[in-house]
Design a protein around this motif. Structure first.
Motif, mmCIF file in Angstrom:
data_model
loop_
_atom_site.group_PDB
_atom_site.id
_atom_site.type_symbol
_atom_site.label_atom_id
_atom_site.label_comp_id
_atom_site.label_asym_id
_atom_site.label_seq_id
_atom_site.Cartn_x
_atom_site.Cartn_y
_atom_site.Cartn_z
ATOM 1 N N VAL A 103 -5.806 57.012 35.205
ATOM 2 C CA VAL A 103 -4.422 56.607 35.449
ATOM 3 C C VAL A 103 -3.589 57.862 35.651
ATOM 4 C CG1 VAL A 103 -4.686 54.505 34.077
ATOM 5 C CG2 VAL A 103 -3.790 56.577 32.991
ATOM 6 N N LEU A 104 -2.386 57.698 36.174
ATOM 7 C CA LEU A 104 -1.477 58.820 36.358
ATOM 8 C C LEU A 104 -0.498 58.901 35.197
ATOM 9 C CD1 LEU A 104 -0.550 58.664 40.151
ATOM 10 C CD2 LEU A 104 -2.480 59.805 39.049
ATOM 11 N N SER A 105 0.085 60.075 35.034
ATOM 12 C CA SER A 105 1.067 60.274 33.979
ATOM 13 C C SER A 105 2.083 61.320 34.420
ATOM 14 C CB SER A 105 0.365 60.744 32.697
ATOM 15 O OG SER A 105 1.297 61.207 31.741
ATOM 16 N N TYR A 106 3.352 61.083 34.081
ATOM 17 C CA TYR A 106 4.386 62.090 34.312
ATOM 18 C C TYR A 106 5.364 62.065 33.143
ATOM 19 C CZ TYR A 106 7.362 58.176 35.795
ATOM 20 O OH TYR A 106 8.063 56.997 35.829
ATOM 21 N N GLN A 107 6.047 63.171 32.938
ATOM 22 C CA GLN A 107 6.976 63.279 31.817
ATOM 23 C C GLN A 107 8.281 62.554 32.141
ATOM 24 O OE1 GLN A 107 4.595 64.629 29.285
ATOM 25 N NE2 GLN A 107 6.680 65.078 28.631
ATOM 26 N N CYS A 108 8.700 61.668 31.251
ATOM 27 C CA CYS A 108 9.974 60.988 31.423
ATOM 28 C C CYS A 108 10.960 61.482 30.370
ATOM 29 C CB CYS A 108 9.799 59.471 31.328
ATOM 30 S SG CYS A 108 9.402 58.844 29.676
ATOM 31 N N ASP A 109 12.239 61.215 30.567
ATOM 32 C CA ASP A 109 13.251 61.591 29.594
ATOM 33 C C ASP A 109 13.139 60.709 28.356
ATOM 34 O OD1 ASP A 109 14.284 63.503 31.309
ATOM 35 O OD2 ASP A 109 15.696 62.097 32.234
ATOM 36 N N GLU A 110 13.614 61.227 27.247
ATOM 37 C CA GLU A 110 13.503 60.507 25.976
ATOM 38 C C GLU A 110 14.120 59.118 26.052
ATOM 39 O OE1 GLU A 110 15.424 61.178 21.615
ATOM 40 O OE2 GLU A 110 14.079 62.745 22.336
ATOM 41 N N GLN A 111 15.279 59.004 26.699
ATOM 42 C CA GLN A 111 15.969 57.716 26.740
ATOM 43 C C GLN A 111 15.277 56.715 27.666
ATOM 44 O OE1 GLN A 111 17.193 60.595 27.798
ATOM 45 N NE2 GLN A 111 18.215 60.406 29.795
ATOM 46 N N ASP A 112 14.289 57.187 28.454
ATOM 47 C CA ASP A 112 13.622 56.309 29.412
ATOM 48 C C ASP A 112 12.316 55.713 28.899
ATOM 49 O OD1 ASP A 112 15.600 56.604 31.299
ATOM 50 O OD2 ASP A 112 14.629 58.281 32.311
ATOM 51 N N THR A 113 11.945 56.018 27.670
ATOM 52 C CA THR A 113 10.695 55.430 27.152
ATOM 53 C C THR A 113 10.781 53.916 27.122
ATOM 54 O OG1 THR A 113 11.432 55.583 24.835
ATOM 55 C CG2 THR A 113 10.187 57.453 25.742
#
Length: 286
Positions: free
Chosen positions: A158-168
């Protein structure tokens, strides 16, 4: 390897935004399925077909679509068939639904494609409303998956990218170990419920050995609400081995980010990027 593009959604948020837009600037998008929206110089989904073909990742591309809905004059099936007529390696499969309330769900659409086309190969699953940033490379994904398969034929990617804390709260969040093997996937957790900020977009490489598990998953979920069968990430979460079960090992491939066309503002942002900022259209995603 085969590709299955999931394109059977009804784009209700986007169509609602288009109808509410008082400028009339986006009226031409009314009744258009999200994968067929013009993004830059071509339809969103055409970027995928071009890159999949140029990278030689797959030998066939299957697109699962809905019939559309007469109430909005959105004749999706006919529009997709006309679009596909310009390609030699694309086949269209209708899920035969005619409304968002009657949709099968993404996992069932994937199962439908696997059974209809008698797929016995590894499968690349792509969300039809998603594109990635320019660092993404199908060739690198293919290489990473091949390396994993050499170690274990059960492996999925699967793919993964870093999101902002408020976007979890918006995404499926992956927790991984030092080998980038997924330990668990939490669906839209609070930031306090996980230290991870690894968002998981709708792009998966499932090994051919994992495909029979689609039947097992859907049988287990047959009485569950549609939301539990709709997001393909729910199948990924179920697939990940736990202390009590062993299904298939799932690993990540890291990217920088994506475009997720869900409403009119996100579409405008995506289209603008491809019109004005895309550096090399010829090599994009290859």
């Amino acid at each position: 390897m085969k590709a299955v593009i999931l394109a059977a959604g009804y784009g209700t948020r986007l169509q609602r935004d288009v109808a509410a837009d008082s400028t009339g600037k986006f009226a031409h998008l009314s009744g258009t399925a999200k994968p067929l929206l013009p993004v830059g110089r071509c339809a969103l989904i055409s970027h995928w077909v071009r890159a999949l073909t140029a990278s030689d990742c797959v030998d066939r591309i299957y697109v699962v679509v809905s019939n559309g809905t007469s109430s909005t004059n959105a004749v999706y099936l006919a529009a997709f068939e006309e679009w596909a007529s310009h390609f030699t390696n694309v086949e269209i499969l209708s899920d035969r639904t005619t409304s968002n309330d009657g949709r099968l769900g993404a996992v069932a659409c994937l199962q439908l494609a696997v059974k209809h086309f008698e797929v016995e190969d590894h499968v690349l699953i792509i969300g039809g409303d998603t594109l990635f940033k320019e660092d993404f490379s199908l060739s690198k994904v293919k290489e990473r998956f091949s390396d994993l398969q050499a170690k274990s034929e059960d492996s999925c990617l699967v793919l993964s990218y870093q999101c902002d804390e408020q976007d979890t709260r918006k995404y499926g969040i992956l927790e991984v170990d030092g080998d980038l093997r997924v330990l668990c996937m939490k669906e839209k957790p609070l930031p306090t419920e996980t230290k991870s900020r690894r968002a998981c977009p709708c792009f998966y490489v499932f090994s051919k050995k994992s495909l029979p598990l689609l039947d097992t998953f859907l049988e287990e979920k047959k009485e569950a609400p549609i939301d539990e069968k709709d997001a393909p990430g729910n199948f990924v979460s179920w697939l990940i081995p736990s202390f009590f079960t062993f299904r298939e090992p799932v690993y990540i491939h890291q990217i920088s980010g994506r475009f997720d066309v869900g409403n009119l503002p996100s579409y405008i942002e995506c289209d603008l990027y491809f019109r004005e900022k895309l550096q090399d259209a010829g090599s994009y995603m290859v």
